[in-house]
Design a protein around this motif. Structure first.
Motif, PDB file in Angstrom:
ATOM      1  N   PHE A  83       0.826  -1.209   0.000  1.00 42.31           N
ATOM      2  CA  PHE A  83       0.000   0.000   0.000  1.00 42.31           C
ATOM      3  C   PHE A  83       0.859   1.257   0.000  1.00 42.31           C
ATOM      4  O   PHE A  83       0.642   2.162  -0.796  1.00 42.31           O
ATOM      5  N   PHE A  84       1.838   1.301   0.888  1.00 38.30           N
ATOM      6  CA  PHE A  84       2.668   2.500   0.964  1.00 38.30           C
ATOM      7  C   PHE A  84       3.784   2.479  -0.082  1.00 38.30           C
ATOM      8  O   PHE A  84       4.156   3.525  -0.610  1.00 38.30           O
ATOM      9  N   GLY A  85       4.265   1.301  -0.414  1.00 34.12           N
ATOM     10  CA  GLY A  85       5.279   1.198  -1.470  1.00 34.12           C
ATOM     11  C   GLY A  85       4.743   1.629  -2.825  1.00 34.12           C
ATOM     12  O   GLY A  85       5.475   2.167  -3.659  1.00 34.12           O
ATOM     13  N   ALA A  86       3.458   1.415  -3.031  1.00 31.33           N
ATOM     14  CA  ALA A  86       2.847   1.806  -4.308  1.00 31.33           C
ATOM     15  C   ALA A  86       2.899   3.308  -4.529  1.00 31.33           C
ATOM     16  O   ALA A  86       2.889   3.770  -5.677  1.00 31.33           O
ATOM     17  N   GLN A  87       2.985   4.058  -3.459  1.00 33.27           N
ATOM     18  CA  GLN A  87       2.991   5.518  -3.590  1.00 33.27           C
ATOM     19  C   GLN A  87       4.194   5.999  -4.411  1.00 33.27           C
ATOM     20  O   GLN A  87       4.117   7.022  -5.088  1.00 33.27           O
ATOM     21  N   ILE A  88       5.292   5.239  -4.360  1.00 31.44           N
ATOM     22  CA  ILE A  88       6.475   5.584  -5.166  1.00 31.44           C
ATOM     23  C   ILE A  88       6.111   5.592  -6.646  1.00 31.44           C
ATOM     24  O   ILE A  88       6.577   6.445  -7.407  1.00 31.44           O
ATOM     25  N   HIS A  89       5.257   4.668  -7.049  1.00 29.35           N
ATOM     26  CA  HIS A  89       4.856   4.592  -8.454  1.00 29.35           C
ATOM     27  C   HIS A  89       4.181   5.884  -8.917  1.00 29.35           C
ATOM     28  O   HIS A  89       4.304   6.265 -10.077  1.00 29.35           O
ATOM     29  N   PRO A  98       6.812   1.999 -20.511  1.00 29.32           N
ATOM     30  CA  PRO A  98       7.282   1.942 -19.121  1.00 29.32           C
ATOM     31  C   PRO A  98       6.506   2.829 -18.149  1.00 29.32           C
ATOM     32  O   PRO A  98       6.238   2.409 -17.017  1.00 29.32           O
ATOM     33  N   VAL A  99       6.113   4.016 -18.556  1.00 31.57           N
ATOM     34  CA  VAL A  99       5.357   4.887 -17.642  1.00 31.57           C
ATOM     35  C   VAL A  99       4.007   4.251 -17.314  1.00 31.57           C
ATOM     36  O   VAL A  99       3.602   4.182 -16.142  1.00 31.57           O
ATOM     37  N   ALA A 100       3.338   3.751 -18.336  1.00 25.78           N
ATOM     38  CA  ALA A 100       2.045   3.094 -18.106  1.00 25.78           C
ATOM     39  C   ALA A 100       2.210   1.867 -17.217  1.00 25.78           C
ATOM     40  O   ALA A 100       1.381   1.615 -16.335  1.00 25.78           O
ATOM     41  N   MET A 101       3.286   1.128 -17.422  1.00 22.65           N
ATOM     42  CA  MET A 101       3.529  -0.071 -16.600  1.00 22.65           C
ATOM     43  C   MET A 101       3.792   0.299 -15.141  1.00 22.65           C
ATOM     44  O   MET A 101       3.359  -0.410 -14.230  1.00 22.65           O
ATOM     45  N   VAL A 102       4.483   1.388 -14.920  1.00 22.63           N
ATOM     46  CA  VAL A 102       4.745   1.836 -13.549  1.00 22.63           C
ATOM     47  C   VAL A 102       3.429   2.191 -12.871  1.00 22.63           C
ATOM     48  O   VAL A 102       3.164   1.771 -11.735  1.00 22.63           O
ATOM     49  N   TYR A 103       2.586   2.948 -13.554  1.00 24.64           N
ATOM     50  CA  TYR A 103       1.283   3.315 -12.983  1.00 24.64           C
ATOM     51  C   TYR A 103       0.404   2.077 -12.782  1.00 24.64           C
ATOM     52  O   TYR A 103      -0.248   1.935 -11.741  1.00 24.64           O
ATOM     53  N   LEU A 104       0.386   1.197 -13.756  1.00 26.94           N
ATOM     54  CA  LEU A 104      -0.430  -0.016 -13.658  1.00 26.94           C
ATOM     55  C   LEU A 104       0.010  -0.877 -12.473  1.00 26.94           C
ATOM     56  O   LEU A 104      -0.836  -1.356 -11.707  1.00 26.94           O
ATOM     57  N   SER A 105       1.305  -1.048 -12.312  1.00 25.47           N
ATOM     58  CA  SER A 105       1.771  -1.858 -11.183  1.00 25.47           C
ATOM     59  C   SER A 105       1.443  -1.178  -9.858  1.00 25.47           C
ATOM     60  O   SER A 105       1.116  -1.847  -8.868  1.00 25.47           O
ATOM     61  N   GLY A 106       1.493   0.132  -9.822  1.00 25.20           N
ATOM     62  CA  GLY A 106       1.114   0.857  -8.610  1.00 25.20           C
ATOM     63  C   GLY A 106      -0.353   0.654  -8.261  1.00 25.20           C
ATOM     64  O   GLY A 106      -0.702   0.413  -7.095  1.00 25.20           O
ATOM     65  N   VAL A 107      -1.209   0.725  -9.264  1.00 20.41           N
ATOM     66  CA  VAL A 107      -2.639   0.493  -9.042  1.00 20.41           C
ATOM     67  C   VAL A 107      -2.866  -0.941  -8.555  1.00 20.41           C
ATOM     68  O   VAL A 107      -3.635  -1.175  -7.613  1.00 20.41           O
ATOM     69  N   CYS A 108      -2.186  -1.889  -9.173  1.00 17.67           N
ATOM     70  CA  CYS A 108      -2.324  -3.293  -8.756  1.00 17.67           C
ATOM     71  C   CYS A 108      -1.856  -3.488  -7.313  1.00 17.67           C
ATOM     72  O   CYS A 108      -2.471  -4.250  -6.557  1.00 17.67           O
ATOM     73  N   GLU A 109      -0.794  -2.801  -6.926  1.00 21.88           N
ATOM     74  CA  GLU A 109      -0.308  -2.914  -5.559  1.00 21.88           C
ATOM     75  C   GLU A 109      -1.331  -2.369  -4.562  1.00 21.88           C
ATOM     76  O   GLU A 109      -1.597  -2.986  -3.529  1.00 21.88           O
TER      77      GLU A 109
END
Length: 129
Positions: A17-23, A41-52
């Motif tokens: 939850f808090f690690g996703a904030q880095i994304h 890569p930018v979309a993947m970073v955001y997508l992984s953050g949302v998934c987290e």
């Protein structure tokens, strides 16, 4: 659920939850460590953050906890190539000492174990007659 499992679940929740904030707030950092073969890569970073975030929130609900744990487990495996890439090209990441890059892989393995252990109901022990 035992106190140890609750603590493990808490670690997993906080990690994602808090690690996703880095994304979302340090996107450039995550994009910079992305292997070049990853598309968008930018979309993947955001997508992984949302998934987290969604996975972490899913841990709060007993009915979907195991599913959320499975999804976070798979997500963690999916991002492992980032850690391997950083180890393959440490000169591209001079701000990270080599020992820290190796430590990331160890932490990744421990995180996988913690996710799996804390999001599954303990097996019942059957007494022999």
């Amino acid at each position: 659920m035992s106190a140890a499992r609750k603590a493990g679940l808490g670690v997993v929740f906080v990690w994602f939850f808090f690690g996703a904030q880095i994304h979302f707030f340090k996107t450039a950092f995550d994009v910079a460590i992305m292997p070049p073969y990853v598309p968008y890569p930018v979309a993947m970073v955001y997508l992984s953050g949302v998934c987290e975030v969604l996975g972490a929130l899913g841990l709060l609900f007993v009915g979907i906890r195991q599913l959320a744990g499975t999804m976070l487990f798979l997500l963690t495996i999916a991002v492992t190539p980032v850690h391997v890439y950083m180890l393959q090209y440490p000169e591209r990441f001079p701000q990270a000492p080599l020992w820290a890059l190796w430590l990331r892989l160890l932490v990744q393995a421990l995180l996988l174990a913690c996710i799996w252990w804390s999001t599954r109901a303990p097996r019942a022990v059957v007494a022999e007659a």
